[in-house]
Design a protein around this motif. Structure first.
Motif, PDB file in Angstrom:
ATOM      1  N   GLY A 107       8.898  -2.897   9.096  1.00  0.00           N
ATOM      2  CA  GLY A 107       8.203  -2.846  10.386  1.00  0.00           C
ATOM      3  C   GLY A 107       7.854  -1.435  10.814  1.00  0.00           C
ATOM      4  O   GLY A 107       6.952  -1.239  11.639  1.00  0.00           O
ATOM      5  N   LEU A 108       8.542  -0.426  10.264  1.00  0.00           N
ATOM      6  CA  LEU A 108       8.235   0.962  10.618  1.00  0.00           C
ATOM      7  C   LEU A 108       6.822   1.364  10.200  1.00  0.00           C
ATOM      8  O   LEU A 108       6.252   2.288  10.763  1.00  0.00           O
ATOM      9  CB  LEU A 108       9.250   1.912   9.969  1.00  0.00           C
ATOM     10  N   LEU A 109       6.275   0.664   9.216  1.00  0.00           N
ATOM     11  CA  LEU A 109       4.929   0.989   8.759  1.00  0.00           C
ATOM     12  C   LEU A 109       3.862   0.578   9.762  1.00  0.00           C
ATOM     13  O   LEU A 109       2.693   0.917   9.602  1.00  0.00           O
ATOM     14  CB  LEU A 109       4.660   0.335   7.401  1.00  0.00           C
ATOM     15  N   LYS A 110       4.262  -0.153  10.806  1.00  0.00           N
ATOM     16  CA  LYS A 110       3.326  -0.546  11.860  1.00  0.00           C
ATOM     17  C   LYS A 110       3.471   0.341  13.094  1.00  0.00           C
ATOM     18  O   LYS A 110       2.856   0.074  14.113  1.00  0.00           O
ATOM     19  CB  LYS A 110       3.545  -2.012  12.232  1.00  0.00           C
ATOM     20  N   THR A 111       4.291   1.382  12.986  1.00  0.00           N
ATOM     21  CA  THR A 111       4.499   2.306  14.094  1.00  0.00           C
ATOM     22  C   THR A 111       3.881   3.661  13.764  1.00  0.00           C
ATOM     23  O   THR A 111       3.327   3.853  12.686  1.00  0.00           O
ATOM     24  CB  THR A 111       6.010   2.486  14.376  1.00  0.00           C
ATOM     25  N   LYS A 112       4.037   4.604  14.680  1.00  0.00           N
ATOM     26  CA  LYS A 112       3.515   5.946  14.450  1.00  0.00           C
ATOM     27  C   LYS A 112       4.311   6.697  13.390  1.00  0.00           C
ATOM     28  O   LYS A 112       3.839   7.700  12.860  1.00  0.00           O
ATOM     29  CB  LYS A 112       3.519   6.741  15.759  1.00  0.00           C
ATOM     30  N   LEU A 114       0.825  -1.211   0.000  1.00  0.00           N
ATOM     31  CA  LEU A 114       0.000   0.000   0.000  1.00  0.00           C
ATOM     32  C   LEU A 114       0.857   1.258   0.000  1.00  0.00           C
ATOM     33  O   LEU A 114       0.563   2.229  -0.695  1.00  0.00           O
ATOM     34  CB  LEU A 114      -0.942  -0.011   1.203  1.00  0.00           C
ATOM     35  N   SER A 115       1.936   1.244   0.763  1.00  0.00           N
ATOM     36  CA  SER A 115       2.836   2.393   0.811  1.00  0.00           C
ATOM     37  C   SER A 115       3.501   2.628  -0.540  1.00  0.00           C
ATOM     38  O   SER A 115       3.559   3.756  -1.032  1.00  0.00           O
ATOM     39  CB  SER A 115       3.891   2.169   1.895  1.00  0.00           C
ATOM     40  N   VAL A 116       4.010   1.562  -1.145  1.00  0.00           N
ATOM     41  CA  VAL A 116       4.647   1.675  -2.464  1.00  0.00           C
ATOM     42  C   VAL A 116       3.644   2.198  -3.483  1.00  0.00           C
ATOM     43  O   VAL A 116       3.962   3.074  -4.295  1.00  0.00           O
ATOM     44  CB  VAL A 116       5.225   0.308  -2.904  1.00  0.00           C
ATOM     45  N   PHE A 117       2.434   1.695  -3.436  1.00  0.00           N
ATOM     46  CA  PHE A 117       1.405   2.115  -4.385  1.00  0.00           C
ATOM     47  C   PHE A 117       1.140   3.617  -4.262  1.00  0.00           C
ATOM     48  O   PHE A 117       1.142   4.343  -5.257  1.00  0.00           O
ATOM     49  CB  PHE A 117       0.126   1.309  -4.148  1.00  0.00           C
ATOM     50  N   LYS A 118       0.928   4.078  -3.039  1.00  0.00           N
ATOM     51  CA  LYS A 118       0.616   5.492  -2.819  1.00  0.00           C
ATOM     52  C   LYS A 118       1.791   6.395  -3.196  1.00  0.00           C
ATOM     53  O   LYS A 118       1.614   7.423  -3.862  1.00  0.00           O
ATOM     54  CB  LYS A 118       0.231   5.723  -1.361  1.00  0.00           C
ATOM     55  N   VAL A 135      11.499   2.401   4.126  1.00  0.00           N
ATOM     56  CA  VAL A 135      10.441   1.424   4.392  1.00  0.00           C
ATOM     57  C   VAL A 135      10.767   0.051   3.805  1.00  0.00           C
ATOM     58  O   VAL A 135      10.296  -0.962   4.313  1.00  0.00           O
ATOM     59  CB  VAL A 135       9.047   1.895   3.919  1.00  0.00           C
ATOM     60  N   MET A 136      11.595   0.011   2.759  1.00  0.00           N
ATOM     61  CA  MET A 136      11.978  -1.293   2.218  1.00  0.00           C
ATOM     62  C   MET A 136      13.038  -1.957   3.100  1.00  0.00           C
ATOM     63  O   MET A 136      13.042  -3.169   3.257  1.00  0.00           O
ATOM     64  CB  MET A 136      12.472  -1.153   0.776  1.00  0.00           C
TER      65      MET A 136
END
Length: 194
Positions: free
Chosen positions: A174-179, A119-123, A169-170
């Motif tokens: 795991g950072l995508l599950k944090t604030k 989702l992050s890559v897509f956006k 993020v690559m």
């Protein structure tokens, strides 16, 4: 402001007479390391296969677009003509959209699960594609070459920021599950959970 403009021109602008060691080299190395780490984590079942597919597509797309930009810079350096070379922005936008299509099809065939990194890559790819299209419209469609220099600075900042964010993020999905996700991935459409 003038100092920031000079710093930008010194560090990030490559012209026919000015070759630079770009931040892009560090980003390319980070992408390659992220791909190797993702492959290792996927083999050990420590990462979603979705993440590996997302990283592989981003790395391939980045290498392809970097090669294309390098060829364009060499062309401009050898011929001194930059008119037709400005269509590279449209080409890169097209490659970005094609990479999203390929990523989606790979997920349909192999993963069946769309992870946070997907989702992050897509956006982020959508945002950078829009930036490429804006610069292409400015240069080619509207034929505005020198005026509105702030568009170039915004474009360069957006592309560089997104390239760095993708590297982070690559390397550390795991950072995508944090604030920190708020800094690393757009949270749109608004009102929905990603």
């Amino acid at each position: 402001m003038q100092y920031l403009v000079e710093l930008y021109n010194e560090l990030l602008v490559a012209t026919a007479v000015h070759e630079v060691f770009s931040v892009q080299v560090i980003i390319a190395i980070s992408y390659a390391v992220a791909l190797v780490l993702s492959f290792y984590r996927a083999l050990r079942n420590r990462e979603l296969f979705s993440d590996f597919l997302s990283i592989a597509v981003v790395v391939f797309k980045y290498q392809l677009t970097s090669l294309l930009m390098e060829k364009v810079l060499i062309y401009v350096q050898e011929t001194g003509e930059s008119g037709i070379a400005q269509n590279v922005y449209l080409s890169v936008a097209g490659i970005n959209l094609l990479s999203l299509y390929i990523l989606y099809k790979l997920h349909q065939r192999f993963s069946y699960k769309y992870g946070e990194l997907f989702l992050s890559v897509f956006k982020l790819t959508i945002v950078v594609t829009i930036a490429h299209l804006i610069v292409w419209v400015k240069f080619v469609v509207l034929n505005i070459q020198e005026e509105h220099a702030y568009i170039h600075y915004m474009y360069s900042f957006i592309v560089l920021y997104i390239s760095i964010v993708l590297a982070v993020v690559m390397l550390f999905p795991g950072l995508l599950k944090t604030k920190l996700k708020l800094l690393l991935s757009p949270s749109w459409p608004f009102g929905t959970k990603t």
